[in-house]
Write a protein that holds these residues in place. Structure first.
Motif, PDB file in Angstrom:
ATOM      1  N   GLN A  62       0.581  -1.084  -0.106  1.00  0.00           N
ATOM      2  CA  GLN A  62      -0.071   0.027  -0.026  1.00  0.00           C
ATOM      3  C   GLN A  62       0.747   1.333   0.033  1.00  0.00           C
ATOM      4  OE1 GLN A  62      -1.101  -2.797   2.050  1.00  0.00           O
ATOM      5  NE2 GLN A  62      -1.940  -3.373   0.230  1.00  0.00           N
ATOM      6  N   ILE A  63       2.013   1.240  -0.802  1.00  0.00           N
ATOM      7  CA  ILE A  63       2.750   2.296  -0.791  1.00  0.00           C
ATOM      8  C   ILE A  63       2.814   2.815  -2.160  1.00  0.00           C
ATOM      9  CG2 ILE A  63       5.080   3.576  -0.406  1.00  0.00           C
ATOM     10  CD1 ILE A  63       5.573   1.353   1.932  1.00  0.00           C
ATOM     11  N   ASN A  64       2.232   3.299  -2.686  1.00  0.00           N
ATOM     12  CA  ASN A  64       2.205   3.940  -4.254  1.00  0.00           C
ATOM     13  C   ASN A  64       3.190   5.298  -4.651  1.00  0.00           C
ATOM     14  OD1 ASN A  64       0.136   2.330  -5.145  1.00  0.00           O
ATOM     15  ND2 ASN A  64      -1.159   3.461  -4.064  1.00  0.00           N
ATOM     16  N   ILE A  65       4.380   4.775  -5.126  1.00  0.00           N
ATOM     17  CA  ILE A  65       5.559   5.525  -5.648  1.00  0.00           C
ATOM     18  C   ILE A  65       5.422   5.553  -6.855  1.00  0.00           C
ATOM     19  CG2 ILE A  65       6.719   5.717  -3.365  1.00  0.00           C
ATOM     20  CD1 ILE A  65       8.515   3.864  -4.518  1.00  0.00           C
ATOM     21  N   SER A 113       7.614   6.035   5.850  1.00  0.00           N
ATOM     22  CA  SER A 113       8.365   5.388   6.793  1.00  0.00           C
ATOM     23  C   SER A 113       8.612   4.060   6.738  1.00  0.00           C
ATOM     24  CB  SER A 113       7.819   6.123   8.222  1.00  0.00           C
ATOM     25  OG  SER A 113       6.533   5.248   8.406  1.00  0.00           O
ATOM     26  N   LYS A 114       7.766   3.226   6.170  1.00  0.00           N
ATOM     27  CA  LYS A 114       7.983   1.822   5.992  1.00  0.00           C
ATOM     28  C   LYS A 114       8.994   1.458   4.828  1.00  0.00           C
ATOM     29  CE  LYS A 114       3.593   1.383   5.419  1.00  0.00           C
ATOM     30  NZ  LYS A 114       2.178   1.400   5.350  1.00  0.00           N
ATOM     31  N   LEU A 115       9.139   2.319   4.048  1.00  0.00           N
ATOM     32  CA  LEU A 115       9.815   2.157   2.619  1.00  0.00           C
ATOM     33  C   LEU A 115      11.279   1.717   3.040  1.00  0.00           C
ATOM     34  CD1 LEU A 115       8.965   2.006  -0.130  1.00  0.00           C
ATOM     35  CD2 LEU A 115       9.763   4.208  -0.635  1.00  0.00           C
ATOM     36  N   PRO A 116      12.060   2.227   3.685  1.00  0.00           N
ATOM     37  CA  PRO A 116      13.513   1.647   3.980  1.00  0.00           C
ATOM     38  C   PRO A 116      13.495   0.072   4.550  1.00  0.00           C
ATOM     39  CG  PRO A 116      13.377   3.929   4.825  1.00  0.00           C
ATOM     40  CD  PRO A 116      11.848   3.459   4.650  1.00  0.00           C
TER      41      PRO A 116
END
Length: 147
Positions: A62-65, A113-116
């Protein structure tokens, strides 16, 4: 032999915003991507290759980049993250050698914040130019030469 395609190419501008420019071709040499902000800074971190897999992993969580957000110069549609230092990849008529995995940076935290943690081993790999044509074109064939 694993093969794929170059999906996107990027150059980071040398401006205060580090603007990312989506381009149809890049030129590489021993110092990296010509006209990129990071050109001639560190040969071990000269060219960043990222897989669409990284963006799919983010999306699955659920991280749209947008493509290009991970700082890559070259976005490919195969997963090169099992490659190790010294392995080679051919893009078009250009031979690149893997130098190291991409380390995580603070910029990823500013996206999410969850990406790394999520992309710890799946953000990208750095490579350096070895031989061949210095021009890499959008849509070029990608071949993993050895693993």
């Amino acid at each position: 032999m694993m093969t794929g395609t170059v999906k996107e190419l990027y150059i980071t501008q040398n401006d205060t915003n580090k603007t990312r420019q989506n381009v149809n071709k890049i030129y590489v040499d021993n110092a990296g991507v010509i006209n990129d902000k990071f050109y001639n800074k560190n040969v071990m971190r000269a060219i960043l290759i990222t897989s669409v897999e990284s963006y799919l992993l983010a999306k699955d969580n659920q991280i749209n980049i947008q493509a290009g957000s991970l700082g890559e110069n070259i976005l490919i549609d195969i997963n090169p993250y099992n490659l190790i230092q010294g392995d080679r990849i051919k893009i078009g008529n250009t031979i690149l050698e893997i130098t190291q995995n991409c380390t995580l940076c603070q910029g990823l935290s500013s996206i999410d914040s969850k990406l790394p943690k999520l992309l710890k081993n799946d953000r990208g790999i750095f490579a350096k130019y070895i031989e061949g044509n210095s021009e890499i074109l959008l849509g070029s064939r990608v071949e993993i030469l050895n693993t």
